[in-house]
Scaffold this motif. Sequence first.
Motif, mmCIF file in Angstrom:
data_model
loop_
_atom_site.group_PDB
_atom_site.id
_atom_site.type_symbol
_atom_site.label_atom_id
_atom_site.label_comp_id
_atom_site.label_asym_id
_atom_site.label_seq_id
_atom_site.Cartn_x
_atom_site.Cartn_y
_atom_site.Cartn_z
ATOM 1 N N SER A 359 0.541 -1.267 -0.178
ATOM 2 C CA SER A 359 0.169 0.086 0.079
ATOM 3 C C SER A 359 0.821 1.358 -0.106
ATOM 4 O O SER A 359 0.360 2.211 -0.671
ATOM 5 N N ILE A 360 2.011 1.405 0.591
ATOM 6 C CA ILE A 360 2.952 2.321 0.758
ATOM 7 C C ILE A 360 3.421 2.622 -0.605
ATOM 8 O O ILE A 360 3.504 3.665 -1.102
ATOM 9 N N ALA A 361 4.007 1.555 -1.311
ATOM 10 C CA ALA A 361 4.402 1.609 -2.696
ATOM 11 C C ALA A 361 3.561 2.058 -3.640
ATOM 12 O O ALA A 361 3.891 3.110 -4.375
ATOM 13 N N LEU A 362 2.219 1.659 -3.338
ATOM 14 C CA LEU A 362 0.996 2.102 -4.335
ATOM 15 C C LEU A 362 0.829 3.367 -4.451
ATOM 16 O O LEU A 362 0.666 4.413 -5.161
ATOM 17 N N ALA A 363 0.741 4.076 -2.866
ATOM 18 C CA ALA A 363 0.597 5.459 -2.743
ATOM 19 C C ALA A 363 1.942 6.251 -3.305
ATOM 20 O O ALA A 363 1.545 7.242 -3.880
ATOM 21 N N GLY A 364 3.001 5.741 -3.334
ATOM 22 C CA GLY A 364 4.033 6.753 -3.901
ATOM 23 C C GLY A 364 3.897 6.588 -5.340
ATOM 24 O O GLY A 364 4.122 7.558 -5.870
ATOM 25 N N ALA A 365 3.457 5.546 -6.199
ATOM 26 C CA ALA A 365 3.346 5.414 -7.446
ATOM 27 C C ALA A 365 2.066 6.450 -7.858
ATOM 28 O O ALA A 365 2.379 7.212 -8.857
ATOM 29 N N ILE A 366 1.048 6.242 -7.226
ATOM 30 C CA ILE A 366 0.051 7.228 -7.338
ATOM 31 C C ILE A 366 0.428 8.552 -7.078
ATOM 32 O O ILE A 366 -0.013 9.537 -7.778
ATOM 33 N N GLY A 367 1.040 9.062 -6.197
ATOM 34 C CA GLY A 367 1.573 10.267 -5.927
ATOM 35 C C GLY A 367 2.546 10.808 -6.957
ATOM 36 O O GLY A 367 2.623 12.241 -6.813
ATOM 37 N N THR A 368 2.888 10.116 -7.846
ATOM 38 C CA THR A 368 3.832 10.733 -8.818
ATOM 39 C C THR A 368 2.937 11.167 -9.947
ATOM 40 O O THR A 368 3.498 11.872 -10.940
ATOM 41 N N VAL A 369 1.660 10.735 -10.144
ATOM 42 C CA VAL A 369 0.788 11.074 -11.188
ATOM 43 C C VAL A 369 -0.200 12.198 -10.725
ATOM 44 O O VAL A 369 -0.416 13.351 -11.409
ATOM 45 N N ILE A 370 -0.458 12.234 -9.373
ATOM 46 C CA ILE A 370 -1.512 13.424 -9.019
ATOM 47 C C ILE A 370 -0.710 13.777 -7.689
ATOM 48 O O ILE A 370 0.148 13.334 -7.184
ATOM 49 N N ARG A 371 -1.447 14.965 -7.184
ATOM 50 C CA ARG A 371 -0.863 15.659 -6.154
ATOM 51 C C ARG A 371 -0.718 14.752 -4.888
ATOM 52 O O ARG A 371 -1.787 14.003 -4.752
ATOM 53 N N PRO A 372 0.418 14.714 -4.066
ATOM 54 C CA PRO A 372 0.510 13.834 -2.805
ATOM 55 C C PRO A 372 -0.793 14.149 -1.991
ATOM 56 O O PRO A 372 -1.373 13.218 -1.488
ATOM 57 N N GLY A 373 -1.180 15.513 -1.672
ATOM 58 C CA GLY A 373 -2.205 15.844 -0.976
ATOM 59 C C GLY A 373 -3.596 15.157 -1.429
ATOM 60 O O GLY A 373 -4.371 14.453 -0.532
#
Length: 398
Positions: A359-373
Amino acid sequence: MSTPTTTTTGYRAVLQVAGMRNIFVAHAVSMAGTVAAQVALSILIFERTGSPLLSALVLVCAFLPYALGGIALSSISDRFPARRVLVCSDLISAGCIALMLIPGLPVGALLGLLLLTGIVAPIFAGARAASLAQLLPADLFPIGRSLLRAIGQLTVLMGFGLGAIAVAALGPTLLLALDVATFVASAALIGLGTPFTPAVGTTGGTVQDSLSGLKYLLSNVRLRRLIVLSWVVPAFSSMPDGLAVAYTAQTGAAATAAGALFTGYAVGSVLGELAATRLEPSTRRRLVVPLILLSQLPAIAFVATPGIALAAVLLAISGSGYAFNQGIDPLILAAIDPAYRGRLFTVQTSGLMAIQGVSIALAGAIGTVIRPGLTICLAGVVGAVVTMLLARRALSEN
């Protein structure tokens, strides 16, 4: 076994049971050494290779083997007396860390030894939880597991915070040597100061019986739903950890401010665990759903990009919801056939580590496409919906 007085509650009641102080002190000592060793090994490998990737592989090698140990070797936790499993696990870990001290040992060998300690870790955790189930009265079992979680969070906070300082003061090699001493000390505390608990016994080979334990878990609908719920709640609520640095950059704060976000969730977890231990078992059971929601909803506020201080408070509130486990643990214990306790708790530990890593890795991947917040906000929205659906199914039968 000594029995706590009826006027004693919470962690004090657990620590009055024979052998419990040794178990929890051993947990704190070995956990501190493990965290510090991960920091030391990361720095040691980076100094030798100059490679950020190889240095980052330390954490991967520390957590990846949980899946292997939990699936293929979980029956060890039931096959032998818990005290023997715990002491042997500590000594194997001490031996692996000691071999890392050999001068000039290749980086591949260092990572391989770390992988071995990662395989041992879930077996140790499963045997320890099974021994708590035997040594503690049923009403104190969730308090005992809560204390383990609280010690773990505090140790991670102190270990990662002080690990880099210790490496600078002592050097990575000496810090690894101290880690060997912590595992030996843990083995001594458990071996000499905890009561004997008998093995429940298994009939087949290690892998065969481990797989039969997994089959038992999958075929028991009530137990499976409770375990999955205990995995999925922290899987969503831990996603901000993977985006802490990126979110700090989004707010325009200095990168070092990310430490406040890392510590916020852990501090909230400890405070939540401590508060929940003061409640009656029936109250903790009724609070499972509200606490699960509390663990997810604060993340939604990140859509407004709060400052670091407010973000840390939001994560602390989210962390306090992790105390929902104190209402879930008694249900899990009641649903387990005692013959499968060690295997079940080993699989639970392994699955938790694995799903949080994913889940942490997935969040990091998504966070590269849209804003982290916005990513953190979406994790809160989806997490709240998914966990409520799972909670409704898991709790409706209990």
